[in-house]
Design a protein around this motif. Structure first.
Motif, PDB file in Angstrom:
ATOM      1  N   LEU C   8       0.832  -1.209   0.000  1.00  0.00           N
ATOM      2  CA  LEU C   8       0.000   0.000   0.000  1.00  0.00           C
ATOM      3  C   LEU C   8       0.864   1.256   0.000  1.00  0.00           C
ATOM      4  O   LEU C   8       0.597   2.199  -0.752  1.00  0.00           O
ATOM      5  N   TYR C   9       1.927   1.258   0.818  1.00  0.00           N
ATOM      6  CA  TYR C   9       2.783   2.448   0.862  1.00  0.00           C
ATOM      7  C   TYR C   9       3.438   2.692  -0.490  1.00  0.00           C
ATOM      8  O   TYR C   9       3.495   3.830  -0.971  1.00  0.00           O
ATOM      9  N   ILE C  10       3.924   1.587  -1.143  1.00  0.00           N
ATOM     10  CA  ILE C  10       4.605   1.772  -2.435  1.00  0.00           C
ATOM     11  C   ILE C  10       3.625   2.324  -3.466  1.00  0.00           C
ATOM     12  O   ILE C  10       3.904   3.321  -4.150  1.00  0.00           O
ATOM     13  N   PHE C  11       2.427   1.708  -3.569  1.00  0.00           N
ATOM     14  CA  PHE C  11       1.474   2.141  -4.595  1.00  0.00           C
ATOM     15  C   PHE C  11       1.016   3.575  -4.343  1.00  0.00           C
ATOM     16  O   PHE C  11       0.987   4.398  -5.258  1.00  0.00           O
ATOM     17  N   LEU C  12       0.693   3.896  -3.073  1.00  0.00           N
ATOM     18  CA  LEU C  12       0.226   5.255  -2.790  1.00  0.00           C
ATOM     19  C   LEU C  12       1.339   6.260  -3.004  1.00  0.00           C
ATOM     20  O   LEU C  12       1.099   7.377  -3.501  1.00  0.00           O
ATOM     21  N   GLY C  13       2.598   5.858  -2.681  1.00  0.00           N
ATOM     22  CA  GLY C  13       3.717   6.774  -2.886  1.00  0.00           C
ATOM     23  C   GLY C  13       3.897   7.110  -4.355  1.00  0.00           C
ATOM     24  O   GLY C  13       3.999   8.288  -4.738  1.00  0.00           O
ATOM     25  N   ILE C  14       3.908   6.049  -5.208  1.00  0.00           N
ATOM     26  CA  ILE C  14       4.058   6.290  -6.655  1.00  0.00           C
ATOM     27  C   ILE C  14       2.905   7.145  -7.166  1.00  0.00           C
ATOM     28  O   ILE C  14       3.101   8.116  -7.912  1.00  0.00           O
ATOM     29  N   PHE C  17       3.193  10.779  -6.053  1.00  0.00           N
ATOM     30  CA  PHE C  17       4.327  11.441  -6.707  1.00  0.00           C
ATOM     31  C   PHE C  17       3.959  11.858  -8.126  1.00  0.00           C
ATOM     32  O   PHE C  17       4.193  12.997  -8.540  1.00  0.00           O
ATOM     33  N   PHE C  18       3.314  10.934  -8.903  1.00  0.00           N
ATOM     34  CA  PHE C  18       3.021  11.306 -10.285  1.00  0.00           C
ATOM     35  C   PHE C  18       1.883  12.300 -10.376  1.00  0.00           C
ATOM     36  O   PHE C  18       1.882  13.160 -11.264  1.00  0.00           O
ATOM     37  N   ASN C  19       0.913  12.241  -9.443  1.00  0.00           N
ATOM     38  CA  ASN C  19      -0.124  13.274  -9.449  1.00  0.00           C
ATOM     39  C   ASN C  19       0.481  14.643  -9.171  1.00  0.00           C
ATOM     40  O   ASN C  19       0.084  15.644  -9.775  1.00  0.00           O
ATOM     41  N   CYS C  20       1.477  14.676  -8.267  1.00  0.00           N
ATOM     42  CA  CYS C  20       2.172  15.924  -7.957  1.00  0.00           C
ATOM     43  C   CYS C  20       2.873  16.457  -9.205  1.00  0.00           C
ATOM     44  O   CYS C  20       2.756  17.640  -9.547  1.00  0.00           O
ATOM     45  N   LEU C  21       3.583  15.540  -9.937  1.00  0.00           N
ATOM     46  CA  LEU C  21       4.251  15.956 -11.167  1.00  0.00           C
ATOM     47  C   LEU C  21       3.265  16.529 -12.170  1.00  0.00           C
ATOM     48  O   LEU C  21       3.564  17.516 -12.848  1.00  0.00           O
ATOM     49  N   GLY C  22       2.074  15.918 -12.250  1.00  0.00           N
ATOM     50  CA  GLY C  22       1.072  16.420 -13.187  1.00  0.00           C
ATOM     51  C   GLY C  22       0.703  17.852 -12.899  1.00  0.00           C
ATOM     52  O   GLY C  22       0.719  18.703 -13.792  1.00  0.00           O
ATOM     53  N   SER C  23       0.428  18.175 -11.620  1.00  0.00           N
ATOM     54  CA  SER C  23      -0.009  19.551 -11.367  1.00  0.00           C
ATOM     55  C   SER C  23       1.153  20.531 -11.398  1.00  0.00           C
ATOM     56  O   SER C  23       0.957  21.684 -11.794  1.00  0.00           O
ATOM     57  N   VAL C  24       2.379  20.072 -11.047  1.00  0.00           N
ATOM     58  CA  VAL C  24       3.521  20.986 -11.160  1.00  0.00           C
ATOM     59  C   VAL C  24       3.838  21.257 -12.626  1.00  0.00           C
ATOM     60  O   VAL C  24       4.106  22.402 -13.024  1.00  0.00           O
TER      61      VAL C  24
END
Lengths: 90, 169, 120
Positions: C8-14, C17-24
């Motif tokens: 769960l930690y790995i999937f939620l982390g990935i 992270f990519f949602n953050c990249l999308g909005s940045v």
């Protein structure tokens, strides 16, 4: 609440912050397509966040709302894109 | 007739997935849900039986095509998507772009094939489908890092057209 | 339990992270097409991973507790994920096409064959 509440609600809160970042682009956006892109991003993030919140509270109804929201927001995006394209050339 | 049956079965399947919880039938559905589902799917199939097969082609009813589609989704497509995201991460952090709109001729003929290819291109590294020439099915691609001005199909989407020809044509 | 938490930690982390990249990326890139690249690819990939975490959580909790609520949670998440994967690239294509037809040209472009094709 089970021990999994925090695991799912904290990413949900982070998604809320990213929605606010996209909202900056929605307000700034120099052209209309920029604003639509920002709105589309916010819609995707809302769907992902609703799924996480549904898992945190263990309520299925949030995920049903997410399904309907995904389909309706897609139709909204298509509608605005079609309007922007204009109907004169066809 | 076959359009009606396929539409009925698809809407019934969706209804069954969305209402699976506890009940008498196999411990998953209740009898009331099943009866309601049959009535609603009948209404849906009656109204919308012309939507799925507008061109009167029934080649997607072959289950082998769906197996190939699943293999394609899990194998090459998911791998390309992972590479695409690492590429986007690199470009977001460094800000290096060299964009342009180029044209490719994948040579696909059916509407479903060209839709699948355009969606695959949008999710794979550095490319985004912008427009389509409906006479000869050429795609106009926004490429974020133009390396050649006259790209072949292989530059943009490696061997996806071969996969899609096996799935949809 | 430990493996479930790690997955769960790995999937939620990935996913986060990519949602953050999308909005940045939406804020950083110069024009609408490059913004579409960041927004579509990164948020689709991120949402796939956050939803996969919920699916894994639902099925494994159903296995442990036997409560059918968790199975319903996982099944409905799969339906939502399929809707998201189908609708996201199609919406991006509609926006790109509308942007080009309404006259917003790509900035810093080295080549624009669509504009040349329209002029002919």
């Amino acid at each position: 609440m089970s021990g999994f509440f925090n695991i799912f609600i904290i990413p949900g809160g982070l998604l809320l912050i990213f929605m606010l970042l996209s909202l900056i682009r929605l307000i700034l956006g120099p052209t209309v397509p920029d604003r639509i892109v920002a709105l589309d991003t916010i819609n995707t993030l809302v769907v992902a966040g609703m799924i996480l919140v549904g898992a945190a509270y263990e309520e299925v109804i949030y995920i049903d709302v997410a399904i309907v929201y995904a389909l309706l927001s897609y139709i909204g995006t298509l509608y605005v894109a079609k309007y922007l394209e204009g109907g004169s050339n066809k | 007739m076959i359009d009606f049956i396929v539409t009925f079965l698809l809407s019934m399947l969706t209804y069954l997935i969305l209402t699976a919880s506890q009940g008498e039938v196999w411990g998953i559905w209740s009898v009331f849900e099943i009866i309601t589902g049959i009535i609603l799917s009948f209404i849906v199939a009656f109204i919308a039986n012309k939507v799925l097969f507008q061109k009167r082609t029934y080649r997607m009813l072959n289950p082998l095509r769906w197996v190939i589609f699943l293999v394609y989704l899990i194998g090459p497509f998911f791998w390309a998507m992972a590479k695409a995201n690492i590429d986007v991460a690199y470009r977001v952090i460094t800000g290096k772009i060299n964009p342009g709109i180029v044209k490719i001729s994948p040579g696909l003929k059916t509407d479903l094939g060209i839709t699948l290819l355009a969606d695959s291109i949008t999710l794979t590294p550095g490319t985004l489908s912008v427009d389509i020439d409906e006479k000869n099915n050429d795609l106009y691609i926004h490429w974020i890092n133009v390396t050649t001005l006259k790209p072949t199909t292989h530059h943009i989407c490696s061997n996806f057209p071969q996969w899609i020809r096996r799935i949809a044509e | 339990m430990g493996t479930l938490l790690a997955v769960l930690y790995i999937f939620l982390g990935i996913g986060v992270f990519f949602n953050c990249l999308g909005s940045v990326g939406l804020l950083r890139f110069p024009d609408v097409y490059t913004r579409l690249h960041a927004a579509t690819k990164a948020t689709t990939f991120g949402s796939i991973f956050t939803s996969l975490a919920v699916i894994v959580y639902g099925f494994s909790s159903w296995n442990i507790t036997g409560d059918s609520k968790f199975r319903v949670l996982a099944l409905h998440t799969i339906v939502a994920l399929v809707c998201l994967i189908i609708t996201n690239p199609t919406g991006a294509h509609a926006i790109a096409r509308a942007a080009h037809r309404s006259g917003v040209m790509p900035r810093q472009a080295v080549i624009d064959e669509l504009k040349e094709a329209k002029l002919k």
